[in-house]
Motif scaffolding. Structure first.
Motif, mmCIF file in Angstrom:
data_model
loop_
_atom_site.group_PDB
_atom_site.id
_atom_site.type_symbol
_atom_site.label_atom_id
_atom_site.label_comp_id
_atom_site.label_asym_id
_atom_site.label_seq_id
_atom_site.Cartn_x
_atom_site.Cartn_y
_atom_site.Cartn_z
ATOM 1 N N VAL A 1 -83.021 -22.021 -2.121
ATOM 2 C CA VAL A 1 -82.172 -21.006 -1.749
ATOM 3 C C VAL A 1 -82.925 -19.782 -1.401
ATOM 4 C CG1 VAL A 1 -80.166 -19.429 -1.990
ATOM 5 C CG2 VAL A 1 -80.106 -21.888 -2.760
ATOM 6 N N GLN A 2 -82.992 -19.320 -0.194
ATOM 7 C CA GLN A 2 -83.646 -18.075 0.281
ATOM 8 C C GLN A 2 -82.583 -16.824 0.295
ATOM 9 O OE1 GLN A 2 -86.643 -18.054 2.928
ATOM 10 N NE2 GLN A 2 -86.729 -15.965 3.414
ATOM 11 N N ILE A 3 -82.589 -15.869 -0.656
ATOM 12 C CA ILE A 3 -81.846 -14.751 -0.416
ATOM 13 C C ILE A 3 -82.497 -13.548 -0.171
ATOM 14 C CG2 ILE A 3 -80.012 -13.300 -1.658
ATOM 15 C CD1 ILE A 3 -79.713 -15.934 -3.593
ATOM 16 N N PRO B 1 -78.443 -29.094 -10.854
ATOM 17 C CA PRO B 1 -77.174 -28.981 -11.551
ATOM 18 C C PRO B 1 -77.160 -27.838 -12.606
ATOM 19 C CG PRO B 1 -78.018 -31.270 -11.330
ATOM 20 C CD PRO B 1 -79.092 -30.024 -10.714
ATOM 21 N N GLY B 2 -75.952 -27.151 -12.516
ATOM 22 C CA GLY B 2 -75.520 -26.235 -13.567
ATOM 23 C C GLY B 2 -76.250 -24.646 -13.309
ATOM 24 N N CYS B 3 -76.884 -24.387 -11.997
ATOM 25 C CA CYS B 3 -77.520 -23.261 -11.497
ATOM 26 C C CYS B 3 -76.130 -22.498 -10.922
ATOM 27 C CB CYS B 3 -78.656 -23.548 -10.779
ATOM 28 S SG CYS B 3 -80.101 -24.034 -11.792
ATOM 29 N N PHE B 4 -76.622 -21.381 -10.626
ATOM 30 C CA PHE B 4 -75.496 -20.341 -9.872
ATOM 31 C C PHE B 4 -76.290 -19.455 -9.005
ATOM 32 C CE2 PHE B 4 -73.702 -16.152 -9.692
ATOM 33 C CZ PHE B 4 -72.550 -16.578 -9.090
ATOM 34 N N ALA B 5 -75.951 -19.012 -7.713
ATOM 35 C CA ALA B 5 -76.587 -18.128 -6.970
ATOM 36 C C ALA B 5 -75.705 -17.275 -6.354
ATOM 37 C CB ALA B 5 -77.341 -18.994 -5.893
ATOM 38 N N TRP B 6 -75.947 -15.875 -6.355
ATOM 39 C CA TRP B 6 -75.193 -14.727 -5.766
ATOM 40 C C TRP B 6 -75.536 -14.549 -4.358
ATOM 41 C CZ3 TRP B 6 -70.576 -12.792 -6.569
ATOM 42 C CH2 TRP B 6 -70.229 -11.508 -5.705
ATOM 43 N N LEU B 7 -74.830 -14.836 -3.373
ATOM 44 C CA LEU B 7 -75.319 -14.445 -2.033
ATOM 45 C C LEU B 7 -74.601 -13.363 -1.599
ATOM 46 C CD1 LEU B 7 -75.021 -18.126 -0.666
ATOM 47 C CD2 LEU B 7 -77.161 -17.084 -1.457
ATOM 48 N N PRO B 8 -75.117 -12.008 -1.720
ATOM 49 C CA PRO B 8 -74.551 -10.929 -1.416
ATOM 50 C C PRO B 8 -74.236 -10.553 0.154
ATOM 51 C CG PRO B 8 -76.515 -10.489 -2.817
ATOM 52 C CD PRO B 8 -76.611 -12.040 -2.211
ATOM 53 N N ARG B 9 -73.089 -9.974 0.222
ATOM 54 C CA ARG B 9 -72.723 -9.912 1.919
ATOM 55 C C ARG B 9 -73.815 -8.938 2.476
ATOM 56 N NH1 ARG B 9 -66.801 -7.747 3.494
ATOM 57 N NH2 ARG B 9 -66.472 -9.727 3.441
ATOM 58 N N HIS B 10 -74.145 -9.151 3.827
ATOM 59 C CA HIS B 10 -74.967 -8.566 4.598
ATOM 60 C C HIS B 10 -76.368 -8.657 4.184
ATOM 61 C CE1 HIS B 10 -71.523 -6.642 6.342
ATOM 62 N NE2 HIS B 10 -71.334 -6.045 5.140
ATOM 63 N N ILE B 11 -76.844 -9.720 3.301
ATOM 64 C CA ILE B 11 -78.164 -10.225 2.846
ATOM 65 C C ILE B 11 -78.206 -11.319 3.568
ATOM 66 C CG2 ILE B 11 -79.936 -10.344 1.153
ATOM 67 C CD1 ILE B 11 -78.907 -7.655 1.313
ATOM 68 N N ALA C 1 -70.893 -17.508 16.797
ATOM 69 C CA ALA C 1 -70.585 -16.464 17.860
ATOM 70 C C ALA C 1 -69.246 -16.090 17.755
ATOM 71 C CB ALA C 1 -70.920 -16.947 19.105
ATOM 72 N N GLY C 2 -68.123 -16.680 17.450
ATOM 73 C CA GLY C 2 -66.787 -16.317 17.447
ATOM 74 C C GLY C 2 -66.339 -15.904 16.132
ATOM 75 N N HIS C 3 -67.316 -15.568 14.855
ATOM 76 C CA HIS C 3 -66.870 -15.301 13.708
ATOM 77 C C HIS C 3 -67.769 -14.256 13.239
ATOM 78 C CE1 HIS C 3 -64.642 -19.030 13.613
ATOM 79 N NE2 HIS C 3 -65.547 -19.467 14.259
ATOM 80 N N PRO C 4 -67.281 -13.464 12.208
ATOM 81 C CA PRO C 4 -68.260 -12.441 11.384
ATOM 82 C C PRO C 4 -69.683 -12.955 10.970
ATOM 83 C CG PRO C 4 -66.216 -12.737 10.272
ATOM 84 C CD PRO C 4 -66.074 -13.670 11.380
ATOM 85 N N GLY C 5 -70.471 -12.058 10.772
ATOM 86 C CA GLY C 5 -71.759 -12.644 10.518
ATOM 87 C C GLY C 5 -72.708 -13.276 11.731
ATOM 88 N N ARG C 6 -73.714 -13.633 11.332
ATOM 89 C CA ARG C 6 -74.902 -13.970 12.478
ATOM 90 C C ARG C 6 -75.651 -14.883 11.659
ATOM 91 N NH1 ARG C 6 -79.338 -10.680 12.485
ATOM 92 N NH2 ARG C 6 -79.016 -9.066 11.036
ATOM 93 N N VAL C 7 -76.072 -15.924 12.780
ATOM 94 C CA VAL C 7 -77.306 -16.691 12.330
ATOM 95 C C VAL C 7 -78.558 -16.039 12.457
ATOM 96 C CG1 VAL C 7 -78.708 -18.675 12.863
ATOM 97 C CG2 VAL C 7 -76.307 -18.822 13.120
ATOM 98 N N VAL C 8 -79.669 -15.808 11.538
ATOM 99 C CA VAL C 8 -80.709 -15.081 11.479
ATOM 100 C C VAL C 8 -82.010 -15.821 11.239
ATOM 101 C CG1 VAL C 8 -79.882 -12.829 10.850
ATOM 102 C CG2 VAL C 8 -80.747 -14.478 9.305
ATOM 103 N N GLY C 9 -82.876 -15.954 12.088
ATOM 104 C CA GLY C 9 -84.100 -16.524 12.144
ATOM 105 C C GLY C 9 -84.119 -18.002 12.180
ATOM 106 N N PRO C 10 -85.349 -19.079 12.023
ATOM 107 C CA PRO C 10 -84.978 -20.422 12.047
ATOM 108 C C PRO C 10 -84.938 -20.653 10.625
ATOM 109 C CG PRO C 10 -87.248 -19.515 11.529
ATOM 110 C CD PRO C 10 -86.352 -18.293 12.063
ATOM 111 N N PRO C 11 -84.216 -21.828 10.426
ATOM 112 C CA PRO C 11 -83.978 -22.742 8.850
ATOM 113 C C PRO C 11 -85.246 -22.365 8.179
ATOM 114 C CG PRO C 11 -83.142 -23.982 10.781
ATOM 115 C CD PRO C 11 -84.110 -23.101 11.431
#
Length: 107
Positions: free
Chosen positions: A8-10, A19-29, A80-90
């Motif tokens: 995961v890149q944040i 397994p058992g791990c957790f990640a927080w993906l903050p809004r706008h990051i 495109a029809g939703h909030p947020g956006r795709v940024v950069g390549p995978p």
């Protein structure tokens, strides 16, 4: 995470999750993830506040009919029809770490 392994890149930070791990993906990051295991990943996610369900439904319908890798332009059109956006390549990942490749998959 329930099964499998993700990288995961944040923002600019990368984390390996199993397994058992957790990640927080903050809004706008900006964030991205990639399966680095040899099997499907199973996880539980929670989005607060809600409102992005239609995006996931459209994306899920697209993924269900895929015969190969997803088309980044098609994914951008879905977004495109939703909030947020795709940024950069995978994010690009190396092969799964040896310890993950040699673990016995869940039955």
């Amino acid at each position: 995470m329930i099964d499998g392994h993700l990288q995961v890149q944040i923002g600019e930070e990368r984390h390996d999750l199993g397994p058992g791990c957790f990640a927080w993906l903050p809004r706008h990051i900006p964030h991205a993830y990639a399966n680095v295991s040899d099997s499907p990943v199973h996880l539980v996610g929670c989005i607060v506040p809600g409102g992005i369900e239609e995006l996931f439904a459209a994306q899920g319908a697209y993924f269900a009919q895929l015969q190969g890798p997803p088309d980044p332009e098609r994914l951008a059109a879905i977004w495109a029809g939703h909030p947020g956006r795709v940024v950069g390549p995978p994010i690009q990942v190396a092969a799964a770490p040896a310890a993950w490749r040699t673990s016995t998959p869940p039955s």
